[in-house]
Scaffold this motif. Structure first.
Motif, PDB file in Angstrom:
ATOM      1  N   GLY A 153      79.749  35.202  63.290  1.00 25.38           N
ATOM      2  CA  GLY A 153      81.040  35.660  63.764  1.00 25.38           C
ATOM      3  C   GLY A 153      80.944  36.103  65.211  1.00 25.38           C
ATOM      4  N   LEU A 154      79.721  36.414  65.663  1.00 30.93           N
ATOM      5  CA  LEU A 154      79.494  36.698  67.074  1.00 30.93           C
ATOM      6  C   LEU A 154      79.216  35.389  67.789  1.00 30.93           C
ATOM      7  N   GLN A 155      79.738  35.264  69.014  1.00 30.12           N
ATOM      8  CA  GLN A 155      79.600  34.010  69.743  1.00 30.12           C
ATOM      9  C   GLN A 155      79.553  34.297  71.235  1.00 30.12           C
ATOM     10  N   ASP A 245      80.118  57.152  67.240  1.00 24.98           N
ATOM     11  CA  ASP A 245      81.383  57.081  67.968  1.00 24.98           C
ATOM     12  C   ASP A 245      81.639  55.698  68.548  1.00 24.98           C
ATOM     13  N   ARG A 246      80.613  54.850  68.563  1.00 22.57           N
ATOM     14  CA  ARG A 246      80.754  53.484  69.083  1.00 22.57           C
ATOM     15  C   ARG A 246      80.709  52.455  67.952  1.00 22.57           C
ATOM     16  N   TYR A 247      80.602  52.936  66.722  1.00 23.53           N
ATOM     17  CA  TYR A 247      80.512  52.018  65.596  1.00 23.53           C
ATOM     18  C   TYR A 247      81.756  51.129  65.538  1.00 23.53           C
ATOM     19  N   GLY A 248      81.538  49.877  65.192  1.00 22.08           N
ATOM     20  CA  GLY A 248      82.592  48.877  65.159  1.00 22.08           C
ATOM     21  C   GLY A 248      82.150  47.681  65.969  1.00 22.08           C
ATOM     22  N   VAL A 249      82.781  46.550  65.749  1.00 25.60           N
ATOM     23  CA  VAL A 249      82.289  45.325  66.367  1.00 25.60           C
ATOM     24  C   VAL A 249      82.424  45.358  67.884  1.00 25.60           C
ATOM     25  N   VAL A 250      83.379  46.111  68.442  1.00 23.42           N
ATOM     26  CA  VAL A 250      83.540  46.140  69.892  1.00 23.42           C
ATOM     27  C   VAL A 250      82.472  47.019  70.534  1.00 23.42           C
ATOM     28  N   GLY A 251      82.427  48.291  70.180  1.00 26.77           N
ATOM     29  CA  GLY A 251      81.486  49.208  70.810  1.00 26.77           C
ATOM     30  C   GLY A 251      80.038  48.849  70.559  1.00 26.77           C
ATOM     31  N   MET A 252      79.710  48.541  69.319  1.00 25.09           N
ATOM     32  CA  MET A 252      78.318  48.224  68.983  1.00 25.09           C
ATOM     33  C   MET A 252      77.831  46.994  69.737  1.00 25.09           C
ATOM     34  N   VAL A 380      86.783  49.369  61.345  1.00 23.71           N
ATOM     35  CA  VAL A 380      87.314  49.791  62.646  1.00 23.71           C
ATOM     36  C   VAL A 380      88.118  48.648  63.253  1.00 23.71           C
ATOM     37  N   GLY A 381      89.327  48.935  63.688  1.00 22.08           N
ATOM     38  CA  GLY A 381      90.154  47.921  64.328  1.00 22.08           C
ATOM     39  C   GLY A 381      89.637  47.555  65.706  1.00 22.08           C
ATOM     40  N   ALA A 382      90.109  46.405  66.221  1.00 21.44           N
ATOM     41  CA  ALA A 382      89.680  45.910  67.528  1.00 21.44           C
ATOM     42  C   ALA A 382      90.901  45.549  68.370  1.00 21.44           C
ATOM     43  N   PRO A 383      90.775  45.633  69.707  1.00 22.66           N
ATOM     44  CA  PRO A 383      91.877  45.177  70.561  1.00 22.66           C
ATOM     45  C   PRO A 383      92.255  43.738  70.235  1.00 22.66           C
ATOM     46  N   ARG A 384      93.544  43.411  70.382  1.00 25.28           N
ATOM     47  CA  ARG A 384      94.030  42.096  69.973  1.00 25.28           C
ATOM     48  C   ARG A 384      94.344  41.164  71.144  1.00 25.28           C
ATOM     49  N   ASP A 385      94.372  41.676  72.351  1.00 22.55           N
ATOM     50  CA  ASP A 385      94.746  40.854  73.496  1.00 22.55           C
ATOM     51  C   ASP A 385      93.519  40.138  74.063  1.00 22.55           C
ATOM     52  N   PRO A 386      93.461  38.811  74.018  1.00 21.23           N
ATOM     53  CA  PRO A 386      92.306  38.101  74.582  1.00 21.23           C
ATOM     54  C   PRO A 386      92.055  38.422  76.048  1.00 21.23           C
ATOM     55  N   ALA A 387      93.106  38.709  76.794  1.00 20.69           N
ATOM     56  CA  ALA A 387      92.920  39.020  78.206  1.00 20.69           C
ATOM     57  C   ALA A 387      92.071  40.269  78.397  1.00 20.69           C
ATOM     58  N   THR A 411      86.031  38.645  69.024  1.00 23.52           N
ATOM     59  CA  THR A 411      85.467  38.443  67.693  1.00 23.52           C
ATOM     60  C   THR A 411      86.596  38.224  66.680  1.00 23.52           C
ATOM     61  N   PRO A 412      86.274  37.866  65.445  1.00 20.48           N
ATOM     62  CA  PRO A 412      87.328  37.719  64.435  1.00 20.48           C
ATOM     63  C   PRO A 412      88.135  38.995  64.207  1.00 20.48           C
ATOM     64  N   CYS A 413      87.557  40.164  64.520  1.00 24.55           N
ATOM     65  CA  CYS A 413      88.275  41.418  64.277  1.00 24.55           C
ATOM     66  C   CYS A 413      89.563  41.517  65.087  1.00 24.55           C
ATOM     67  N   ALA A 414      89.671  40.765  66.187  1.00 27.76           N
ATOM     68  CA  ALA A 414      90.898  40.774  66.979  1.00 27.76           C
ATOM     69  C   ALA A 414      92.071  40.174  66.212  1.00 27.76           C
ATOM     70  N   PHE A 415      91.775  39.450  65.138  1.00 23.61           N
ATOM     71  CA  PHE A 415      92.811  38.770  64.368  1.00 23.61           C
ATOM     72  C   PHE A 415      92.828  39.240  62.911  1.00 23.61           C
ATOM     73  N   TRP A 416      92.247  40.394  62.658  1.00 30.49           N
ATOM     74  CA  TRP A 416      92.073  40.923  61.304  1.00 30.49           C
ATOM     75  C   TRP A 416      93.203  41.893  60.965  1.00 30.49           C
ATOM     76  N   ALA A 417      93.438  42.098  59.676  1.00 31.46           N
ATOM     77  CA  ALA A 417      94.374  43.142  59.251  1.00 31.46           C
ATOM     78  C   ALA A 417      93.816  44.516  59.625  1.00 31.46           C
ATOM     79  N   PRO A 418      94.668  45.492  59.940  1.00 27.08           N
ATOM     80  CA  PRO A 418      94.185  46.836  60.278  1.00 27.08           C
ATOM     81  C   PRO A 418      93.418  47.464  59.116  1.00 27.08           C
ATOM     82  N   PRO A 419      92.456  48.330  59.406  1.00 24.02           N
ATOM     83  CA  PRO A 419      91.682  48.984  58.342  1.00 24.02           C
ATOM     84  C   PRO A 419      92.566  49.791  57.397  1.00 24.02           C
ATOM     85  N   ALA A 420      92.145  49.870  56.132  1.00 25.41           N
ATOM     86  CA  ALA A 420      92.878  50.633  55.124  1.00 25.41           C
ATOM     87  C   ALA A 420      92.684  52.130  55.293  1.00 25.41           C
TER      88      ALA A 420
END
Length: 503
Positions: A153-155, A245-252, A380-387, A411-420
């Motif tokens: 999922g990382l690229q 505090d950085r956990y999640g696909v973006v910060g990590m 953890v949610g991720a920003p959704r704007d590719p820019a 990453t795919p998280c940019a297009f994922w449903a928000p966390p529960a």
């Protein structure tokens, strides 16, 4: 540049439109009551062979544990978590159970202790039943299967805007595949639910408290358990710690950029010293230049090697996989040598190591990383704007010319449903031991220091000047191992933080 910005703006609209179907309203799950979980906490286990040779050979057995899929609805749908148990070697001195997690997220952990227990003294082995686990959604525990055509999922984003646009399309597609294949289960594949599963396991095993050994992502899982169930935590060891505090696909992933770029420099220097064997350059600068030119070559036209077509999105992942330990430097040099020869038009069959890495990266064989992304995106949610990603990516290239394209890519998280549920805020005084190498390329040293600050009851043992990810059972060091074994055997933490030298 204006044309590129317009193209990225269009990408942002297209990408968000593609992800819109995946977005649902976030729901905060109310905690289940003890009474509603009673049937889970008092189930009986049927121990049987694990059919894993190394584990069976140590007397290990496996059992299925039933847990709620959604802890907010404990009377609803259930799922299965599979655990293993290697008995304590001296029942008369047995202290309790030690649970574990090998990282990922998404790592299968049933046989984790087969190798890791070799770093334990006989005194420690005498005191604990060692409990492995495939967490929910992983391995034998009803694994998430998004049916991805590629493994990661990382690229890497590639070398230009065209390559980044390809990444946006790929990551949107991966998220859509997960929503289609696993949509109803995805919101419940989270760290908080795995911590709840761990407490069910504790109760089913008849224990008041659990000890724990977690590596990489497993350190975060252990910290979440300590936060949610502080009175149930016994002797906890965190090896290669995440910054909570950085956990999640973006910060990590952003935090991986700098240490991996540093590892590339160290590897390039090592490879230059072995130029007579690998012929990639007589200086570190020449080796690095060779790698960067090879990536540019793969961006212009994929490199055919054996049955694989290796492009600029996948080629640097070969180095990323190898850079979790300096013990892999020779393997990485051989793999780049093979790729360079293939790029020069030679008919090359990749060796076993390179073929194995490319099979995971390009073919999702034997499995893909969708279970890992299910947890990361579900936590953890991720920003959704590719820019947003493109801006960060371009800014990082000056100091991270290779790994900035991974650390800041979408990453795919940019297009994922928000966390529960909201992410867990870590901050408690439960005693624990953190061990960390300063050059760790997966969970960097600064992140471990942040975990140390958040867990005020922790002591930290630092392995200086080694670029290895997780130490126990992987990188022998008597100073680190002695601290871990003393704590697990006797409950004695170091009187102060320790610094250990490479042996």
């Amino acid at each position: 540049m204006a044309r590129t910005r317009q193209g990225l703006a269009a990408l942002a609209v297209t990408g968000l439109a593609a992800g819109a179907a995946l977005i649902t309203a976030a729901v905060t799950e109310p905690p289940a009551t003890a009474a509603s979980l009673d049937r889970y906490y008092h189930q009986r286990l049927d121990w049987k062979s694990c059919d894993i040779p190394g584990l069976d050979g140590m007397g290990g057995q496996c059992a299925d544990i039933t847990v709620p899929l959604n802890y907010a609805e404990p009377q609803g749908r259930t799922t299965t978590v599979v655990i293993s148990r290697i008995p304590a070697t001296d029942p008369a001195r047995r202290r309790g159970v030690m649970l574990s997690n090998p990282g990922g997220p998404g790592g299968s952990g049933l046989d984790y202790f087969v190798d890791t227990s070799k770093a334990m003294t006989p005194e420690v082995r005498a005191r604990y039943d060692l409990i492995g686990m495939d967490p929910r959604g992983v391995g034998r525990s009803a694994a998430v299967n998004c049916r991805w055509p590629t493994g990661f999922g990382l690229q890497f984003a590639g070398v230009d805007a065209k390559g980044f646009a390809e990444s946006v399309a790929t990551q949107s597609d991966l998220a859509a595949r997960c929503a289609a294949a696993e949509g109803e289960r995805l919101p419940h594949m989270t760290t908080r639910n795995t911590a709840r599963d761990m407490d069910v396991i504790r109760a089913v095993l008849g224990e008041d408290r659990i000890s724990y050994l977690g590596t990489s992502y497993g350190t975060y899982l252990g910290a979440v358990y300590m936060q949610m169930f502080p009175d149930r935590a016994d002797r906890m060891v965190l090896d290669g710690s995440v910054d909570p505090d950085r956990y999640g696909v973006v910060g990590m992933v952003q935090d991986m950029g700098a240490p991996n770029e540093a590892a590339l420099d160290a590897w390039a220097a090592w490879t230059a010293e072995h130029d007579g064997e690998y012929h990639l350059g007589a200086t570190a600068a020449a080796v690095r230049d060779r790698v960067q030119r090879l990536i540019a070559r793969a961006a212009a036209e994929p490199i055919r090697i054996g049955e694989f077509d290796v492009d600029a999105h996948s080629l640097p992942l070969v180095l990323y996989i190898a850079f979790d330990s300096p013990q892999n430097y020779g393997r990485a040099a051989q793999q780049i040598r093979e790729l360079a020869d293939a790029a020069d038009g030679k008919r090359i069959e990749p060796d076993e190591n390179l073929a194995g890495s490319l099979a995971v990266i390009l073919r999702a064989q034997p499995r893909d990383m969708s279970p890992a992304m299910a947890v990361l995106c579900g936590d953890v949610g991720a920003p959704r704007d590719p820019a947003w990603y493109w801006h960060n990516l371009e800014a990082a290239r000056a100091t991270q010319p290779v790994f900035g394209a991974l650390a800041n890519n979408i990453t795919p998280c940019a297009f994922w449903a928000p966390p529960a549920e909201s992410p867990t805020a870590i901050g408690n005084s439960v005693p624990n031991l953190i061990i960390q190498a300063t050059g760790d390329t997966r969970t960097n040293y600064g992140g471990a220091l942040a975990m140390h600050r958040a867990l005020t009851g922790s002591r930290m043992v630092t392995l200086q000047d080694v670029a290895v990810h997780s130490i126990l059972g992987r990188y022998p060091n008597s100073c680190v191992y002695d601290a871990v074994n003393t704590y697990l055997a006797d409950g004695i933490l170091p009187a102060a933080d320790l610094s250990c030298r490479d042996e």
